[in-house]
Design a protein around this motif. Structure first.
Motif, short mmCIF file in Angstrom:
data_model
loop_
_atom_site.label_atom_id
_atom_site.label_comp_id
_atom_site.label_asym_id
_atom_site.label_seq_id
_atom_site.Cartn_x
_atom_site.Cartn_y
_atom_site.Cartn_z
N ALA A 1 3.75 10.05 3.86
CA ALA A 1 3.90 8.61 3.72
C ALA A 1 4.70 8.26 2.48
O ALA A 1 5.54 7.36 2.48
CB ALA A 1 2.52 7.94 3.66
N ALA A 2 4.45 8.99 1.37
CA ALA A 2 5.20 8.75 0.13
C ALA A 2 6.68 9.04 0.34
O ALA A 2 7.56 8.30 -0.14
CB ALA A 2 4.64 9.61 -1.00
N MET A 3 6.98 10.11 1.05
CA MET A 3 8.38 10.46 1.29
C MET A 3 9.05 9.45 2.23
O MET A 3 10.22 9.12 2.08
CB MET A 3 8.49 11.88 1.84
N TYR A 4 8.29 8.95 3.20
CA TYR A 4 8.81 7.90 4.06
C TYR A 4 9.19 6.67 3.21
O TYR A 4 10.25 6.07 3.40
CB TYR A 4 7.77 7.52 5.11
N ALA A 5 8.30 6.31 2.28
CA ALA A 5 8.56 5.16 1.42
C ALA A 5 9.83 5.35 0.60
O ALA A 5 10.62 4.43 0.42
CB ALA A 5 7.36 4.91 0.50
N ILE B 1 0.83 -1.20 0.00
CA ILE B 1 0.00 0.00 0.00
C ILE B 1 0.87 1.25 0.00
O ILE B 1 0.57 2.23 -0.70
CB ILE B 1 -0.96 -0.02 1.20
N LEU B 2 1.96 1.24 0.76
CA LEU B 2 2.88 2.38 0.76
C LEU B 2 3.44 2.63 -0.63
O LEU B 2 3.56 3.77 -1.08
CB LEU B 2 4.01 2.14 1.74
N ARG B 3 3.81 1.56 -1.32
CA ARG B 3 4.35 1.72 -2.68
C ARG B 3 3.31 2.33 -3.60
O ARG B 3 3.61 3.19 -4.44
CB ARG B 3 4.81 0.36 -3.22
N LEU B 4 2.05 1.89 -3.47
CA LEU B 4 1.00 2.43 -4.31
C LEU B 4 0.71 3.89 -3.98
O LEU B 4 0.44 4.71 -4.86
CB LEU B 4 -0.27 1.59 -4.17
N ASP C 1 9.29 14.36 -17.83
CA ASP C 1 9.32 13.64 -19.09
C ASP C 1 7.92 13.20 -19.46
O ASP C 1 7.56 12.05 -19.21
CB ASP C 1 10.27 12.44 -18.96
N HIS C 2 7.14 14.12 -20.00
CA HIS C 2 5.79 13.89 -20.53
C HIS C 2 4.75 13.42 -19.52
O HIS C 2 4.09 12.50 -19.78
CB HIS C 2 5.82 12.89 -21.66
N MET C 3 4.34 13.91 -18.65
CA MET C 3 3.16 14.00 -17.84
C MET C 3 3.11 13.16 -16.63
O MET C 3 4.10 12.86 -16.00
CB MET C 3 1.90 13.86 -18.69
N VAL C 4 2.37 12.84 -16.04
CA VAL C 4 1.28 12.54 -15.20
C VAL C 4 1.68 12.34 -13.74
O VAL C 4 1.34 13.17 -12.97
CB VAL C 4 0.48 11.36 -15.68
N THR C 5 2.33 11.22 -13.33
CA THR C 5 2.40 10.90 -11.91
C THR C 5 3.81 11.04 -11.38
O THR C 5 4.71 10.47 -11.93
CB THR C 5 1.91 9.46 -11.68
N VAL C 6 3.99 11.79 -10.30
CA VAL C 6 5.30 11.93 -9.67
C VAL C 6 5.48 10.76 -8.72
O VAL C 6 4.78 10.63 -7.75
CB VAL C 6 5.39 13.24 -8.87
N SER C 7 6.39 9.83 -9.06
CA SER C 7 6.50 8.66 -8.21
C SER C 7 7.91 8.19 -7.93
O SER C 7 8.11 7.38 -7.04
CB SER C 7 5.71 7.50 -8.81
N ARG D 1 12.38 16.86 7.35
CA ARG D 1 11.06 16.48 6.87
C ARG D 1 10.28 17.68 6.34
O ARG D 1 9.66 17.63 5.29
CB ARG D 1 10.25 15.81 7.99
N ASP D 2 10.28 18.80 7.07
CA ASP D 2 9.52 19.98 6.63
C ASP D 2 9.99 20.47 5.27
O ASP D 2 9.19 20.87 4.42
CB ASP D 2 9.64 21.11 7.66
N ALA D 3 11.31 20.45 5.06
CA ALA D 3 11.84 20.89 3.77
C ALA D 3 11.43 19.94 2.66
O ALA D 3 11.13 20.34 1.54
CB ALA D 3 13.35 21.02 3.84
N LEU D 4 11.41 18.63 2.97
CA LEU D 4 10.99 17.66 1.97
C LEU D 4 9.53 17.86 1.58
O LEU D 4 9.15 17.75 0.42
CB LEU D 4 11.20 16.24 2.51
N ILE D 5 8.69 18.14 2.57
CA ILE D 5 7.27 18.38 2.28
C ILE D 5 7.13 19.60 1.36
O ILE D 5 6.39 19.58 0.38
CB ILE D 5 6.49 18.60 3.58
N ALA D 6 7.87 20.66 1.68
CA ALA D 6 7.81 21.86 0.84
C ALA D 6 8.26 21.55 -0.58
O ALA D 6 7.68 22.02 -1.55
CB ALA D 6 8.68 22.95 1.45
#
Length: 482
Positions: A72-76, A29-32, A128-134, A144-149
């Motif tokens: 959670a994404a940054m933790y992953a 779930i974290l990966r997703l 590189d051409h659109m959609v999801t930042v992953s 952490r605060d800087a990463l969120i920003a």
């Protein structure tokens, strides 16, 4: 140090270092989450209920000490749960792809490491051409605060870029629908063809036992409705026939809820629509009948929100419809909801942030460009559940749509050739890009794991067996920061 302070400090260190015990399911779930998947998409991908996803998320957030999906994404990323290699490998292309296979496979599957990039490339964020930042990598030195920003800034820039232009790496001229150019190896791949030509069928993605599958259900081969069911294994790149649907139909769609594939209504061999609803269990390879729809219906749009199935518009055998019906699998009941403002059939629907975006279709005057948004949570009967959005760039019918990263992606065509239409759910902006792929009526689209799969369709009076993959997922490379 006070005991309470000592405990909280130690607690935070363990959370940041990834030492908390996270189950295999929670890791999935974290990966997703890190790919931008919604709760409903996670439920569909893993074959679990929406409520189960929410329970897992609450447990994950508590274990790792975060309060948002972004954290959670940054933790992953920070703990190595996601990396540049986390997306599923491309399945082998079919042997008749028209290009040097060794070069295409290498170009299509290899993702460059940051060390392979030039200094100037490493200094910039590369979209590189659109959609999801992953794909996060080498961003571990910031607090952490800087990463969120940083995440918020990157997401904002991505939205602006996508709203302004969606263009392939190498520009392709518009082409006639009957004569597509060679597939761009950077974006499009030809996959093993369907066992037979198929149009107007139901398409659904389902995952179990760590494997992902696509199911093509019913439809037609250019004439009579079919009950065929074919399963495609994304890992082995093989199509396998499964148990046939008891009621052969065409002009249908399919959706997954709680590990079951639901196929409502459709057009029967007599030419009339039916109210029959049947559900398929992929793990048992078996079918069962459910409560019928309130009335016969075919050529509808279909979506799932919060574990409920929504049948929207369609054809009743005599007229175009605007009805909205909600089906609850928990008690096998149907409920009428606020009708759509525009009567139409053969429209497409996709879900963005728990709202259903309905695109195109055809009404009494022909194909339409109308885009309307339905918010189930706001459907109190007061008439505020629907809103009119920016129209699509083309009047399009007999289309399908997928959603990823907050965007709706539609593959359409006109007399100039194929087009990729992209709608921003937050920006209410459409973009249209010519693509080197012929547009067929009644094709089906599925988005999964940062990829869009385009299957079947109707061409020159017959059904097509084509199966194409389009790479949607964005790769972002960030430099190591001091």
């Amino acid at each position: 140090m006070l005991p309470s302070v000592r405990y909280r400090t130690s607690d935070r260190v363990r959370r940041l270092s990834g030492n908390y015990q996270i189950s295999d399911r929670e890791r999935e779930i974290l990966r997703l989450i890190a790919t931008g998947a919604t709760n409903q998409q996670i439920a569909n991908a893993l074959g679990i209920s929406l409520n189960t996803v929410k329970v897992h998320l609450r447990n994950i957030f508590a274990k790792i000490g975060v309060a948002s999906r972004a954290e959670a994404a940054m933790y992953a990323a920070r703990t190595g749960l996601v990396s540049l290699r986390d997306t599923p490998p491309d399945p082998p292309a079919s042997p008749d792809i028209s290009a040097p296979s060794a070069e295409l496979d290498a170009a299509d599957t290899a993702l460059p490491e940051p060390s392979d990039l030039s200094a100037s490339d490493r200094d910039a964020v590369q979209f590189d051409h659109m959609v999801t930042v992953s794909l996060w990598r080498r961003v571990t030195a910031l607090p952490r605060d800087a990463l969120i920003a940083l995440l918020i800034i990157v997401g904002s820039v991505a939205a602006i870029v996508l709203a302004v232009v969606v263009a392939p790496r190498a520009s392709s001229p518009s082409v006639a629908a009957s004569t597509p150019t060679a597939l761009d190896p950077q974006r499009w791949r030809q996959l093993p063809s369907l066992p037979t030509g198929l149009a107007s069928f139901g398409l659904a993605a389902y995952s179990f036992d760590g494997r992902s599958f696509l199911f093509a259900v019913a439809g037609d081969r250019g004439a009579a409705p079919s009950g065929d069911v074919f399963r495609y294994d994304l890992a082995s790149a093989l199509w396998v026939p499964m148990s046939r649907k008891p009621t052969p139909v065409t002009d249908v769609r399919a959706a997954v809820i709680g590990g079951q594939i639901f196929v409502p209504g459709g057009r029967t061999a007599s030419g009339a629509p039916t109210a029959v609803v049947e559900a398929y269990d992929p793990q048992r390879d078996s079918w069962r009948a459910l409560a019928p729809m309130p009335a016969p219906r075919s050529a509808y749009a279909l979506a799932v929100v919060e574990g409920k199935l929504y049948v929207i518009g369609g054809w009743d055998g005599a007229s175009y419809r605007a009805d909205v019906w909600q089906y609850s699998p928990d008690d096998d009941t149907w409920r009428a909801r606020t009708p759509m403002p525009t009567v139409r059939s053969y429209a497409a629907a996709a879900v963005v942030e728990q709202s259903i975006i309905v695109v195109g279709g055809e009404g009494p005057t022909g194909p339409v460009a109308t885009t309307e948004k339905y918010s189930p949570a706001a459907d109190s009967g007061a008439g505020n559940a629907w809103s009119t959005q920016a129209p699509a760039p083309l009047s399009v019918s007999r289309i399908d749509a997928g959603s990823t990263g907050g965007l709706v992606v539609v593959v359409a065509h006109d007399d100039r050739g194929g087009h990729l239409l992209v709608y921003g759910g937050q920006t209410d902006v459409w973009t249209s890009t010519p693509i080197p792929v012929a547009g067929y009526d009644d094709s089906r689209v599925q988005t999964l794991g940062g990829r869009l799969y385009l299957i079947g369709g109707r061409t020159a009076g017959s059904a097509s067996d084509r199966f194409l993959q389009y790479q949607v997922l964005t790769s972002i490379f960030l430099p190591a920061l001091p």
